[in-house]
Design a protein around this motif. Structure first.
Motif, PDB file in Angstrom:
ATOM      1  N   THR A  96       0.853  -1.187   0.000  1.00 36.62           N
ATOM      2  CA  THR A  96       0.000   0.000   0.000  1.00 36.62           C
ATOM      3  C   THR A  96       0.894   1.244   0.000  1.00 36.62           C
ATOM      4  O   THR A  96       1.486   1.548  -1.034  1.00 36.62           O
ATOM      5  CB  THR A  96      -0.970  -0.009   1.199  1.00 36.62           C
ATOM      6  N   LEU A  97       1.030   1.934   1.093  1.00 40.19           N
ATOM      7  CA  LEU A  97       1.680   3.243   1.133  1.00 40.19           C
ATOM      8  C   LEU A  97       3.112   3.223   0.587  1.00 40.19           C
ATOM      9  O   LEU A  97       3.497   4.094  -0.194  1.00 40.19           O
ATOM     10  CB  LEU A  97       1.690   3.764   2.569  1.00 40.19           C
ATOM     11  N   THR A  98       3.917   2.247   0.986  1.00 36.04           N
ATOM     12  CA  THR A  98       5.325   2.236   0.572  1.00 36.04           C
ATOM     13  C   THR A  98       5.524   1.769  -0.861  1.00 36.04           C
ATOM     14  O   THR A  98       6.650   1.764  -1.360  1.00 36.04           O
ATOM     15  CB  THR A  98       6.161   1.335   1.501  1.00 36.04           C
ATOM     16  N   HIS A  99       4.444   1.387  -1.520  1.00 35.62           N
ATOM     17  CA  HIS A  99       4.520   0.930  -2.909  1.00 35.62           C
ATOM     18  C   HIS A  99       3.872   1.941  -3.856  1.00 35.62           C
ATOM     19  O   HIS A  99       3.217   1.574  -4.830  1.00 35.62           O
ATOM     20  CB  HIS A  99       3.835  -0.436  -3.058  1.00 35.62           C
ATOM     21  N   THR A 100       4.088   3.220  -3.580  1.00 35.18           N
ATOM     22  CA  THR A 100       3.503   4.279  -4.401  1.00 35.18           C
ATOM     23  C   THR A 100       4.579   5.239  -4.886  1.00 35.18           C
ATOM     24  O   THR A 100       5.658   5.348  -4.283  1.00 35.18           O
ATOM     25  CB  THR A 100       2.459   5.076  -3.600  1.00 35.18           C
ATOM     26  N   GLY A 194      15.221   3.176  -7.040  1.00 35.45           N
ATOM     27  CA  GLY A 194      15.089   1.820  -6.515  1.00 35.45           C
ATOM     28  C   GLY A 194      13.679   1.520  -6.051  1.00 35.45           C
ATOM     29  O   GLY A 194      13.139   0.437  -6.311  1.00 35.45           O
ATOM     30  N   ALA A 195      13.055   2.484  -5.382  1.00 32.37           N
ATOM     31  CA  ALA A 195      11.676   2.289  -4.922  1.00 32.37           C
ATOM     32  C   ALA A 195      10.715   2.159  -6.098  1.00 32.37           C
ATOM     33  O   ALA A 195       9.821   1.305  -6.102  1.00 32.37           O
ATOM     34  CB  ALA A 195      11.256   3.445  -4.016  1.00 32.37           C
ATOM     35  N   LEU A 196      10.891   2.996  -7.121  1.00 32.96           N
ATOM     36  CA  LEU A 196      10.014   2.934  -8.288  1.00 32.96           C
ATOM     37  C   LEU A 196      10.184   1.631  -9.060  1.00 32.96           C
ATOM     38  O   LEU A 196       9.207   1.036  -9.533  1.00 32.96           O
ATOM     39  CB  LEU A 196      10.286   4.128  -9.205  1.00 32.96           C
ATOM     40  N   VAL A 197      11.434   1.171  -9.187  1.00 28.62           N
ATOM     41  CA  VAL A 197      11.686  -0.089  -9.879  1.00 28.62           C
ATOM     42  C   VAL A 197      11.057  -1.254  -9.120  1.00 28.62           C
ATOM     43  O   VAL A 197      10.519  -2.188  -9.716  1.00 28.62           O
ATOM     44  CB  VAL A 197      13.201  -0.292 -10.065  1.00 28.62           C
ATOM     45  N   HIS A 198      11.117  -1.204  -7.793  1.00 27.21           N
ATOM     46  CA  HIS A 198      10.442  -2.217  -6.972  1.00 27.21           C
ATOM     47  C   HIS A 198       8.943  -2.246  -7.286  1.00 27.21           C
ATOM     48  O   HIS A 198       8.356  -3.320  -7.480  1.00 27.21           O
ATOM     49  CB  HIS A 198      10.657  -1.908  -5.492  1.00 27.21           C
ATOM     50  N   ASP A 199       8.334  -1.072  -7.344  1.00 24.65           N
ATOM     51  CA  ASP A 199       6.901  -0.994  -7.605  1.00 24.65           C
ATOM     52  C   ASP A 199       6.559  -1.546  -8.983  1.00 24.65           C
ATOM     53  O   ASP A 199       5.568  -2.270  -9.156  1.00 24.65           O
ATOM     54  CB  ASP A 199       6.425   0.457  -7.493  1.00 24.65           C
ATOM     55  N   ILE A 200       7.371  -1.214  -9.971  1.00 25.15           N
ATOM     56  CA  ILE A 200       7.127  -1.711 -11.326  1.00 25.15           C
ATOM     57  C   ILE A 200       7.270  -3.232 -11.355  1.00 25.15           C
ATOM     58  O   ILE A 200       6.484  -3.937 -11.997  1.00 25.15           O
ATOM     59  CB  ILE A 200       8.092  -1.049 -12.324  1.00 25.15           C
TER      60      ILE A 200
END
Length: 263
Positions: A96-100, A194-200
């Motif tokens: 949820t929140l950390t995956h935005t 890194g966070a955005l790539v994780h989400d993708i």
């Protein structure tokens, strides 16, 4: 996706950015390329702070486990407070929140600010945390059988050495941002990436990922963005292990050659 695939994708993404930066006339000094790839590999594990069984929860012992519990509770509270009529009921805060995108931008921007105003010890702290996470992700087999203290010592040594090198004139402290007092302002970029790539990566799996929150889509504010459902796979499946991870390694190698001027 699982931790090793997330870390590999993060490293490959930063190496690709290095190639693009070189093509645009802003080549990275090699310490920035190496440090950024490792930071991005570590940061690609960080969105799973909302998952008590994730790789990051084990990285720093009781401290990271406790932090994961806090983030899980916070994420769940934000989900309940902002969900719309079409959003489903959830028992926890994972994905949820950390995956935005908003979380990625805020964390990256916060780390840039901390590095710029916090001085050398802040930079060392940021490097240490992400070096440990990179070891946990990229060298996960060795990290699992090693003691936590050994992993922490290796992360601390890597952080100290890289900071010593980048502090030298022209070796990376002032890459991209050259104004007075802007040393290490770039550190937030691989963290955000890194966070955005994780989400993708998570958007490729069967559950999708609410990357666009808080932007509503239809009757959902937490819309699980992803590829068409027939193209999705389960985390840890053969698609991830046999197709995506080798592809990340190949793309990372090509990106590194481009960033260093060999392509």
């Amino acid at each position: 996706m699982m931790g090793p695939a997330h870390s590999l994708s993060g490293a490959a993404a930063w190496l690709g950015v290095g190639a693009a930066a070189a093509g645009a006339g802003y080549p990275m000094p090699w310490p920035v390329l190496v440090s950024g790839a490792l930071i991005c590999a570590g940061a690609a594990l960080a969105p799973d702070l909302d998952h008590k069984a994730a790789t990051i929860s084990r990285a720093f012992g009781p401290l990271s486990r406790g932090l994961c519990e806090v983030v899980d509770t916070l994420s769940h509270a934000v989900y309940k407070a902002t969900k719309m009529r079409g959003d489903s009921h959830r028992a926890g805060g994972h994905r949820t929140l950390t995956h935005t995108w908003l979380w990625a931008v805020l964390v990256g921007g916060g780390m840039s600010l901390l590095a710029m105003v916090g001085g050398r010890w802040a930079v060392l702290g940021i490097l240490f945390v992400h070096m440990v996470l990179a070891i946990e992700g990229l060298l996960w087999r060795a990290a699992r059988v090693s003691s936590d203290v050994l992993v922490w010592l290796l992360g601390a040594a890597a952080a100290w050495i890289l900071a010593q090198v980048m502090d030298q004139p022209g070796q990376g402290a002032s890459w991209l941002f050259t104004g007075p007092g802007q040393e290490y302002l770039w550190l937030g970029l691989p963290i955000m990436l890194g966070a955005l790539v994780h989400d993708i990566g998570d958007a490729l799996t069967v559950s999708g990922c609410p990357i666009l929150w808080p932007i509503p889509i239809g009757r959902k504010r937490w819309y699980p963005l992803g590829t068409p459902k027939p193209m999705r796979f389960r985390a840890g499946s053969w698609v991830e292990l046999k197709v995506l991870m080798p592809a990340f390694m190949l793309l990372g190698g090509v990106g590194a050659l481009g960033a260093l001027g060999y392509l």
